[in-house]
Structures are given as structure tokens and as C-alpha cells.
Motif scaffolding. Sequence first.
Motif, PDB file in Angstrom:
ATOM      1  N   ASP A   2       0.822  -1.199   0.000  1.00 65.20           N
ATOM      2  CA  ASP A   2       0.000   0.000   0.000  1.00 65.20           C
ATOM      3  C   ASP A   2       0.867   1.264   0.000  1.00 65.20           C
ATOM      4  OD1 ASP A   2       0.945  -0.051   2.568  1.00 65.20           O
ATOM      5  OD2 ASP A   2      -1.004   0.026   3.546  1.00 65.20           O
ATOM      6  N   THR A   3       2.057   1.125  -0.569  1.00 66.08           N
ATOM      7  CA  THR A   3       2.906   2.296  -0.769  1.00 66.08           C
ATOM      8  C   THR A   3       3.433   2.280  -2.204  1.00 66.08           C
ATOM      9  OG1 THR A   3       4.912   1.153  -0.036  1.00 66.08           O
ATOM     10  CG2 THR A   3       3.659   2.349   1.640  1.00 66.08           C
ATOM     11  N   TYR A   4       3.815   3.440  -2.691  1.00 66.76           N
ATOM     12  CA  TYR A   4       4.487   3.525  -3.985  1.00 66.76           C
ATOM     13  C   TYR A   4       5.458   4.699  -3.958  1.00 66.76           C
ATOM     14  CZ  TYR A   4       1.061   7.227  -5.058  1.00 66.76           C
ATOM     15  OH  TYR A   4       0.296   8.367  -5.034  1.00 66.76           O
ATOM     16  N   ARG A   5       6.415   4.670  -4.869  1.00 70.91           N
ATOM     17  CA  ARG A   5       7.394   5.748  -4.973  1.00 70.91           C
ATOM     18  C   ARG A   5       7.103   6.581  -6.217  1.00 70.91           C
ATOM     19  NH1 ARG A   5      12.439   5.825  -3.160  1.00 70.91           N
ATOM     20  NH2 ARG A   5      13.363   5.847  -5.241  1.00 70.91           N
ATOM     21  N   THR A   6       7.219   7.900  -6.069  1.00 71.49           N
ATOM     22  CA  THR A   6       7.013   8.787  -7.200  1.00 71.49           C
ATOM     23  C   THR A   6       7.955   9.975  -7.087  1.00 71.49           C
ATOM     24  OG1 THR A   6       5.331   9.910  -8.538  1.00 71.49           O
ATOM     25  CG2 THR A   6       5.138  10.137  -6.140  1.00 71.49           C
ATOM     26  N   ILE A   7       7.823  10.908  -8.012  1.00 78.95           N
ATOM     27  CA  ILE A   7       8.668  12.105  -8.023  1.00 78.95           C
ATOM     28  C   ILE A   7       7.903  13.256  -7.380  1.00 78.95           C
ATOM     29  CG2 ILE A   7       9.619  13.879  -9.576  1.00 78.95           C
ATOM     30  CD1 ILE A   7      10.531  11.598 -11.402  1.00 78.95           C
ATOM     31  N   CYS A  53      11.180  11.842 -27.378  1.00 78.99           N
ATOM     32  CA  CYS A  53      10.848  10.464 -26.973  1.00 78.99           C
ATOM     33  C   CYS A  53      10.483  10.445 -25.491  1.00 78.99           C
ATOM     34  CB  CYS A  53      12.037   9.542 -27.221  1.00 78.99           C
ATOM     35  SG  CYS A  53      12.647   9.623 -28.929  1.00 78.99           S
ATOM     36  N   TYR A  54       9.616   9.509 -25.112  1.00 85.70           N
ATOM     37  CA  TYR A  54       9.194   9.500 -23.710  1.00 85.70           C
ATOM     38  C   TYR A  54       8.696   8.125 -23.289  1.00 85.70           C
ATOM     39  CZ  TYR A  54       4.421   9.858 -25.592  1.00 85.70           C
ATOM     40  OH  TYR A  54       3.257   9.629 -26.270  1.00 85.70           O
ATOM     41  N   ALA A  55       8.560   7.987 -21.981  1.00 84.95           N
ATOM     42  CA  ALA A  55       7.935   6.801 -21.395  1.00 84.95           C
ATOM     43  C   ALA A  55       7.303   7.229 -20.084  1.00 84.95           C
ATOM     44  CB  ALA A  55       8.951   5.693 -21.154  1.00 84.95           C
ATOM     45  N   TYR A  56       6.279   6.472 -19.662  1.00 85.66           N
ATOM     46  CA  TYR A  56       5.662   6.783 -18.376  1.00 85.66           C
ATOM     47  C   TYR A  56       5.146   5.517 -17.714  1.00 85.66           C
ATOM     48  CZ  TYR A  56       1.201   6.697 -20.994  1.00 85.66           C
ATOM     49  OH  TYR A  56       0.137   6.339 -21.796  1.00 85.66           O
ATOM     50  N   ALA A  57       4.966   5.626 -16.407  1.00 84.62           N
ATOM     51  CA  ALA A  57       4.342   4.564 -15.611  1.00 84.62           C
ATOM     52  C   ALA A  57       3.284   5.216 -14.735  1.00 84.62           C
ATOM     53  CB  ALA A  57       5.381   3.849 -14.747  1.00 84.62           C
ATOM     54  N   LEU A  58       2.100   4.599 -14.681  1.00 81.07           N
ATOM     55  CA  LEU A  58       0.980   5.120 -13.900  1.00 81.07           C
ATOM     56  C   LEU A  58       0.360   3.996 -13.070  1.00 81.07           C
ATOM     57  CD1 LEU A  58      -0.803   7.235 -16.671  1.00 81.07           C
ATOM     58  CD2 LEU A  58       0.560   8.150 -14.780  1.00 81.07           C
ATOM     59  N   GLY A  59      -0.422   4.380 -12.076  1.00 80.56           N
ATOM     60  CA  GLY A  59      -1.102   3.399 -11.222  1.00 80.56           C
ATOM     61  C   GLY A  59      -0.297   3.135  -9.964  1.00 80.56           C
ATOM     62  N   ASP A  61       0.460   0.466  -8.690  1.00 83.84           N
ATOM     63  CA  ASP A  61       1.376  -0.656  -8.911  1.00 83.84           C
ATOM     64  C   ASP A  61       2.185  -0.485 -10.193  1.00 83.84           C
ATOM     65  OD1 ASP A  61      -0.691  -0.896 -10.675  1.00 83.84           O
ATOM     66  OD2 ASP A  61      -1.167  -2.993 -10.205  1.00 83.84           O
ATOM     67  N   ALA A  62       2.172   0.711 -10.775  1.00 86.84           N
ATOM     68  CA  ALA A  62       2.924   1.020 -12.013  1.00 86.84           C
ATOM     69  C   ALA A  62       2.554   0.077 -13.155  1.00 86.84           C
ATOM     70  CB  ALA A  62       4.435   0.970 -11.759  1.00 86.84           C
ATOM     71  N   GLN A  84      14.510   2.750 -17.095  1.00 84.79           N
ATOM     72  CA  GLN A  84      15.060   3.545 -16.000  1.00 84.79           C
ATOM     73  C   GLN A  84      13.987   3.927 -14.980  1.00 84.79           C
ATOM     74  OE1 GLN A  84      18.440   3.911 -15.555  1.00 84.79           O
ATOM     75  NE2 GLN A  84      18.187   2.405 -17.179  1.00 84.79           N
ATOM     76  N   ILE A  85      12.768   4.158 -15.456  1.00 84.13           N
ATOM     77  CA  ILE A  85      11.656   4.423 -14.522  1.00 84.13           C
ATOM     78  C   ILE A  85      11.439   3.190 -13.644  1.00 84.13           C
ATOM     79  CG2 ILE A  85       9.171   4.876 -14.330  1.00 84.13           C
ATOM     80  CD1 ILE A  85       9.386   6.411 -17.012  1.00 84.13           C
ATOM     81  N   ARG A  86      11.465   2.028 -14.277  1.00 79.58           N
ATOM     82  CA  ARG A  86      11.266   0.774 -13.523  1.00 79.58           C
ATOM     83  C   ARG A  86      12.426   0.510 -12.570  1.00 79.58           C
ATOM     84  NH1 ARG A  86       8.810  -2.483 -18.632  1.00 79.58           N
ATOM     85  NH2 ARG A  86       6.610  -2.403 -18.028  1.00 79.58           N
ATOM     86  N   SER A  87      13.650   0.777 -13.037  1.00 78.57           N
ATOM     87  CA  SER A  87      14.834   0.554 -12.180  1.00 78.57           C
ATOM     88  C   SER A  87      14.762   1.401 -10.918  1.00 78.57           C
ATOM     89  CB  SER A  87      16.120   0.892 -12.931  1.00 78.57           C
ATOM     90  OG  SER A  87      16.359  -0.044 -13.945  1.00 78.57           O
ATOM     91  N   ALA A  88      14.217   2.607 -11.064  1.00 80.78           N
ATOM     92  CA  ALA A  88      14.093   3.500  -9.900  1.00 80.78           C
ATOM     93  C   ALA A  88      12.852   3.195  -9.073  1.00 80.78           C
ATOM     94  CB  ALA A  88      14.067   4.950 -10.367  1.00 80.78           C
ATOM     95  N   ASP A  89      12.054   2.203  -9.527  1.00 81.58           N
ATOM     96  CA  ASP A  89      10.848   1.776  -8.819  1.00 81.58           C
ATOM     97  C   ASP A  89       9.871   2.945  -8.637  1.00 81.58           C
ATOM     98  OD1 ASP A  89       9.180  -0.054  -7.591  1.00 81.58           O
ATOM     99  OD2 ASP A  89      10.010   0.303  -5.595  1.00 81.58           O
ATOM    100  N   LEU A  90       9.643   3.680  -9.741  1.00 77.44           N
ATOM    101  CA  LEU A  90       8.774   4.858  -9.698  1.00 77.44           C
ATOM    102  C   LEU A  90       7.460   4.608 -10.429  1.00 77.44           C
ATOM    103  CD1 LEU A  90      11.416   7.610 -10.515  1.00 77.44           C
ATOM    104  CD2 LEU A  90      10.357   7.200  -8.285  1.00 77.44           C
TER     105      LEU A  90
END
Length: 202
Positions: A2-7, A53-59, A61-62, A84-90
Motif C-alpha cells: 500500500d505504498t508507492y514511490r514517485t517524483i 521520446c518518452y515513457a511513463y508509468a501510472l497506477g 502498482d505502475a 530507468q523508470i522501472r529501475s528506480a521503482d517509480l
Amino acid sequence: MDTYRTISEAGEAIYTEKRSKFIAYAEHVADEEAVKKRVAELRKQYYDARHVCYAYALGNDASVTRANDDGEPSGTAGRPILGQIRSADLTFTLVVVIRYFGGVKLGTGGLVVAYKTAAAEAIEAATHEEKIVMQRFVIEVPYTEADTAMRFIRDGEGEVVGRDYTATHQILTIEVRTSLLAPLQERLTKIYSLTIKDEKDA
């Protein structure tokens, strides 16, 4: 979980390889609408760039992801950025890398390294934070049982974030972290005259 990491604070970086310039941004985004808006802003700002160019993760649970190569060879830009977004667990995170072509081709391997490095540096420059996923629900409890309900809520690490009253009942909106929701609701059901509702039903 029930936690997540973001910027919490955006990061920027500039990486140069064989005269090609890569300008990278790592930012928090709430949803896909915010992604579209931000990418459009950067395309306008860097209208003379060869690629955006771009990528994103949402939700929480990403689980919602997308990678866009914007004309670069398939898999050489968006995917390394997403990696890199996944590696940083964001999550709730957008990384955009703008490329100005320097006249020397980098090859697919060189592109992967360049986009990956620019993305990683922007992510590193950003400030990260851990967020707790909270849930809300509503209870209706007779005034005679309100003190008991409040004790259960406090013991279960819940917080009353809204109150309403009828002639016979208190109506309380409670917020609690997701992992503690079921135990708290189970305890509250021991008060037989108490009713639990989802917030949307209240």
C-alpha cells in the motif's frame, strides 16, 4: 503493498554523445491526460528538435506503462527510458528525452545507451518520495456507540476526515491505509448497530 514511490520535484539533465544533445526531464504526472499535455508542451518548446521520446508509468502498482520512440529505431528510445523508470521503482512518473541530432549517427546500441543515460540522470536529479495508498469509507453509528467506534478507529490507525449528524446517528468518513482497511472494518462490525458504506454510496 500500500505504498508507492514517485517524483515530488522534477529533475532535468543534459547528455551529449557524438555532438547529439539529449535533454531529459523526469516529472510527476497524475494521469494520461497530464502526460499528453506535458509532452505537447515540450514538443512546442523544442519545436526544432529531431525527436521527442518518452515513457511513463501510472497506477499505484505502475501497471500502466507506455514507451514512445518518436521516429527513432524501434526499441532504442522509449523502452530504455521506461527501463530507468522501472529501475528506480517509480510510478506516476513521466520521463521525456529530447534529441538534437549532431550529424553523426550513433547506431542502435549507441542510441539505447544515450537515451538510457539521459533518462537515468534526470531521474537521479529529481526528488523522490514514498506515498501511502489510503482508502476511505463511511460509517453510520448511533450516538450511544460513537465513543466505542472512535476508540476502534484510533486503535486501527484510522482518521476521521468528515462528520455529519442525524437525529440518532453520527455519520463518519474514515481514512486508513489500504493494508489496515479490512482489520479496522472487521473490528467495527462488532458494533452491531453500526453500518459500513463505501464513500461513493454515502
